[in-house]
Design a protein around this motif. Structure first.
Motif, PDB file in Angstrom:
ATOM      1  N   PRO A  57     -39.977 -19.204 -11.684  1.00 32.08           N
ATOM      2  CA  PRO A  57     -39.874 -18.449 -10.462  1.00 32.08           C
ATOM      3  C   PRO A  57     -39.140 -17.141 -10.648  1.00 32.08           C
ATOM      4  O   PRO A  57     -38.292 -17.003 -11.531  1.00 32.08           O
ATOM      5  CB  PRO A  57     -39.088 -19.383  -9.525  1.00 32.08           C
ATOM      6  CG  PRO A  57     -38.280 -20.195 -10.434  1.00 32.08           C
ATOM      7  CD  PRO A  57     -39.118 -20.391 -11.663  1.00 32.08           C
ATOM      8  N   ARG A  58     -39.440 -16.214  -9.798  1.00 30.77           N
ATOM      9  CA  ARG A  58     -38.909 -14.871  -9.914  1.00 30.77           C
ATOM     10  C   ARG A  58     -37.454 -14.777  -9.452  1.00 30.77           C
ATOM     11  O   ARG A  58     -36.756 -13.861  -9.812  1.00 30.77           O
ATOM     12  CB  ARG A  58     -39.777 -13.935  -9.076  1.00 30.77           C
ATOM     13  CG  ARG A  58     -39.397 -12.506  -9.184  1.00 30.77           C
ATOM     14  CD  ARG A  58     -40.396 -11.645  -8.459  1.00 30.77           C
ATOM     15  NE  ARG A  58     -39.995 -10.264  -8.604  1.00 30.77           N
ATOM     16  CZ  ARG A  58     -40.769  -9.251  -8.359  1.00 30.77           C
ATOM     17  NH1 ARG A  58     -41.992  -9.443  -7.938  1.00 30.77           N
ATOM     18  NH2 ARG A  58     -40.344  -8.030  -8.504  1.00 30.77           N
ATOM     19  N   TRP A  59     -37.007 -15.723  -8.654  1.00 27.40           N
ATOM     20  CA  TRP A  59     -35.655 -15.659  -8.097  1.00 27.40           C
ATOM     21  C   TRP A  59     -34.696 -16.494  -8.928  1.00 27.40           C
ATOM     22  O   TRP A  59     -35.082 -17.336  -9.719  1.00 27.40           O
ATOM     23  CB  TRP A  59     -35.699 -16.141  -6.647  1.00 27.40           C
ATOM     24  CG  TRP A  59     -36.405 -17.440  -6.522  1.00 27.40           C
ATOM     25  CD1 TRP A  59     -35.857 -18.682  -6.653  1.00 27.40           C
ATOM     26  CD2 TRP A  59     -37.793 -17.641  -6.309  1.00 27.40           C
ATOM     27  NE1 TRP A  59     -36.811 -19.642  -6.522  1.00 27.40           N
ATOM     28  CE2 TRP A  59     -38.021 -19.032  -6.308  1.00 27.40           C
ATOM     29  CE3 TRP A  59     -38.876 -16.785  -6.111  1.00 27.40           C
ATOM     30  CZ2 TRP A  59     -39.279 -19.582  -6.126  1.00 27.40           C
ATOM     31  CZ3 TRP A  59     -40.118 -17.347  -5.934  1.00 27.40           C
ATOM     32  CH2 TRP A  59     -40.313 -18.716  -5.939  1.00 27.40           C
ATOM     33  N   TRP A  60     -33.404 -16.276  -8.694  1.00 30.04           N
ATOM     34  CA  TRP A  60     -32.371 -17.051  -9.403  1.00 30.04           C
ATOM     35  C   TRP A  60     -32.383 -18.496  -8.941  1.00 30.04           C
ATOM     36  O   TRP A  60     -32.493 -18.783  -7.754  1.00 30.04           O
ATOM     37  CB  TRP A  60     -30.990 -16.461  -9.150  1.00 30.04           C
ATOM     38  CG  TRP A  60     -30.713 -15.249  -9.962  1.00 30.04           C
ATOM     39  CD1 TRP A  60     -30.747 -13.955  -9.529  1.00 30.04           C
ATOM     40  CD2 TRP A  60     -30.373 -15.202 -11.340  1.00 30.04           C
ATOM     41  NE1 TRP A  60     -30.447 -13.106 -10.561  1.00 30.04           N
ATOM     42  CE2 TRP A  60     -30.214 -13.846 -11.691  1.00 30.04           C
ATOM     43  CE3 TRP A  60     -30.191 -16.168 -12.324  1.00 30.04           C
ATOM     44  CZ2 TRP A  60     -29.867 -13.433 -12.975  1.00 30.04           C
ATOM     45  CZ3 TRP A  60     -29.850 -15.758 -13.608  1.00 30.04           C
ATOM     46  CH2 TRP A  60     -29.706 -14.411 -13.926  1.00 30.04           C
ATOM     47  N   THR A  61     -32.257 -19.399  -9.889  1.00 29.64           N
ATOM     48  CA  THR A  61     -32.089 -20.818  -9.610  1.00 29.64           C
ATOM     49  C   THR A  61     -30.822 -21.270 -10.329  1.00 29.64           C
ATOM     50  O   THR A  61     -30.333 -20.587 -11.236  1.00 29.64           O
ATOM     51  CB  THR A  61     -33.279 -21.641 -10.126  1.00 29.64           C
ATOM     52  OG1 THR A  61     -33.324 -21.529 -11.553  1.00 29.64           O
ATOM     53  CG2 THR A  61     -34.599 -21.163  -9.526  1.00 29.64           C
ATOM     54  N   ALA A  62     -30.297 -22.419  -9.962  1.00 28.33           N
ATOM     55  CA  ALA A  62     -29.117 -22.956 -10.641  1.00 28.33           C
ATOM     56  C   ALA A  62     -29.395 -23.138 -12.134  1.00 28.33           C
ATOM     57  O   ALA A  62     -28.519 -22.894 -12.973  1.00 28.33           O
ATOM     58  CB  ALA A  62     -28.706 -24.283 -10.005  1.00 28.33           C
ATOM     59  N   ALA A 106     -31.303 -19.689  -1.815  1.00 24.15           N
ATOM     60  CA  ALA A 106     -30.177 -20.275  -2.552  1.00 24.15           C
ATOM     61  C   ALA A 106     -29.118 -19.227  -2.872  1.00 24.15           C
ATOM     62  O   ALA A 106     -27.920 -19.513  -2.830  1.00 24.15           O
ATOM     63  CB  ALA A 106     -30.671 -20.941  -3.831  1.00 24.15           C
ATOM     64  N   TYR A 107     -29.543 -18.040  -3.240  1.00 23.08           N
ATOM     65  CA  TYR A 107     -28.641 -16.930  -3.570  1.00 23.08           C
ATOM     66  C   TYR A 107     -29.139 -15.719  -2.776  1.00 23.08           C
ATOM     67  O   TYR A 107     -29.875 -14.882  -3.302  1.00 23.08           O
ATOM     68  CB  TYR A 107     -28.644 -16.666  -5.072  1.00 23.08           C
ATOM     69  CG  TYR A 107     -28.248 -17.891  -5.854  1.00 23.08           C
ATOM     70  CD1 TYR A 107     -26.921 -18.270  -5.945  1.00 23.08           C
ATOM     71  CD2 TYR A 107     -29.214 -18.693  -6.461  1.00 23.08           C
ATOM     72  CE1 TYR A 107     -26.556 -19.420  -6.618  1.00 23.08           C
ATOM     73  CE2 TYR A 107     -28.856 -19.841  -7.144  1.00 23.08           C
ATOM     74  CZ  TYR A 107     -27.530 -20.206  -7.226  1.00 23.08           C
ATOM     75  OH  TYR A 107     -27.169 -21.351  -7.890  1.00 23.08           O
ATOM     76  N   PRO A 108     -28.728 -15.612  -1.506  1.00 21.46           N
ATOM     77  CA  PRO A 108     -29.315 -14.597  -0.618  1.00 21.46           C
ATOM     78  C   PRO A 108     -28.759 -13.184  -0.775  1.00 21.46           C
ATOM     79  O   PRO A 108     -29.325 -12.243  -0.232  1.00 21.46           O
ATOM     80  CB  PRO A 108     -28.987 -15.134   0.775  1.00 21.46           C
ATOM     81  CG  PRO A 108     -27.740 -15.931   0.580  1.00 21.46           C
ATOM     82  CD  PRO A 108     -27.852 -16.533  -0.796  1.00 21.46           C
ATOM     83  N   ASP A 109     -27.668 -13.023  -1.530  1.00 22.67           N
ATOM     84  CA  ASP A 109     -27.063 -11.702  -1.643  1.00 22.67           C
ATOM     85  C   ASP A 109     -26.243 -11.618  -2.925  1.00 22.67           C
ATOM     86  O   ASP A 109     -26.091 -12.601  -3.647  1.00 22.67           O
ATOM     87  CB  ASP A 109     -26.186 -11.393  -0.426  1.00 22.67           C
ATOM     88  CG  ASP A 109     -25.155 -12.484  -0.170  1.00 22.67           C
ATOM     89  OD1 ASP A 109     -24.652 -13.095  -1.142  1.00 22.67           O
ATOM     90  OD2 ASP A 109     -24.856 -12.743   1.008  1.00 22.67           O
ATOM     91  N   ILE A 110     -25.718 -10.451  -3.185  1.00 19.69           N
ATOM     92  CA  ILE A 110     -24.974 -10.244  -4.427  1.00 19.69           C
ATOM     93  C   ILE A 110     -23.690 -11.070  -4.455  1.00 19.69           C
ATOM     94  O   ILE A 110     -23.275 -11.548  -5.505  1.00 19.69           O
ATOM     95  CB  ILE A 110     -24.711  -8.734  -4.674  1.00 19.69           C
ATOM     96  CG1 ILE A 110     -24.228  -8.503  -6.110  1.00 19.69           C
ATOM     97  CG2 ILE A 110     -23.742  -8.158  -3.663  1.00 19.69           C
ATOM     98  CD1 ILE A 110     -25.220  -8.909  -7.165  1.00 19.69           C
ATOM     99  N   ARG A 131     -20.472 -15.359  -7.142  1.00 17.76           N
ATOM    100  CA  ARG A 131     -19.776 -16.652  -7.148  1.00 17.76           C
ATOM    101  C   ARG A 131     -20.442 -17.626  -8.114  1.00 17.76           C
ATOM    102  O   ARG A 131     -19.766 -18.395  -8.801  1.00 17.76           O
ATOM    103  CB  ARG A 131     -19.710 -17.228  -5.739  1.00 17.76           C
ATOM    104  CG  ARG A 131     -18.748 -16.464  -4.845  1.00 17.76           C
ATOM    105  CD  ARG A 131     -18.573 -17.110  -3.490  1.00 17.76           C
ATOM    106  NE  ARG A 131     -19.778 -17.128  -2.687  1.00 17.76           N
ATOM    107  CZ  ARG A 131     -20.222 -16.108  -1.946  1.00 17.76           C
ATOM    108  NH1 ARG A 131     -19.533 -14.965  -1.922  1.00 17.76           N
ATOM    109  NH2 ARG A 131     -21.316 -16.215  -1.242  1.00 17.76           N
ATOM    110  N   ALA A 132     -21.770 -17.602  -8.201  1.00 24.14           N
ATOM    111  CA  ALA A 132     -22.490 -18.517  -9.082  1.00 24.14           C
ATOM    112  C   ALA A 132     -22.254 -18.198 -10.555  1.00 24.14           C
ATOM    113  O   ALA A 132     -22.214 -19.103 -11.390  1.00 24.14           O
ATOM    114  CB  ALA A 132     -23.982 -18.470  -8.774  1.00 24.14           C
TER     115      ALA A 132
END
Length: 115
Positions: free
Chosen positions: A42-47, A71-75, A80-81
């Motif tokens: 997927p193109r978005w960040w995942t855990a 899951a990660y809606p903003d910077i 934090r992740a």
């Protein structure tokens, strides 16, 4: 052309030899030869992708505005992740509008400089 590619290239050009992970940026191979480019979906960040980047011992992790999702809606959530291994070191502005379009996280304090 992504409006942040040149800004990312210029920032990292001042840090020769840095090992960089750029998640979803297949065109970055042209701008950042030698960077580890992960262009898989997927193109978005995942855990799982965050854990992979943390395990990789990279000097820098680079992301852009297209990577946010529920899951990660903003910077802030991504900061934090990636902690404590990485901290936000640089925000890349759009060439014309000057709005943020990419973010560079640094593992090593010798490379870090807020700007």
């Amino acid at each position: 052309e992504h409006p942040g590619f040149l800004g990312v290239r210029d920032y990292l050009a001042e840090r020769p030899g840095a090992r960089t992970y750029y998640y979803y940026g297949p065109l970055m191979r042209h701008y950042l030869p030698g960077a580890d480019i992960d262009g898989e979906r997927p193109r978005w960040w995942t855990a799982e992708k965050i854990a992979e980047a943390k395990r990789g011992s990279y000097d820098f992790v680079v992301t852009d505005w297209s990577m946010f999702d529920a899951a990660y809606p903003d910077i802030g959530s991504l900061c934090r992740a990636l902690e404590p291994e990485y901290r936000l070191a640089h925000t890349v502005p759009h060439r014309r509008t000057r709005l943020p379009v990419a973010w560079i996280f640094s593992r090593s304090v010798r490379y870090s400089r807020m700007s």
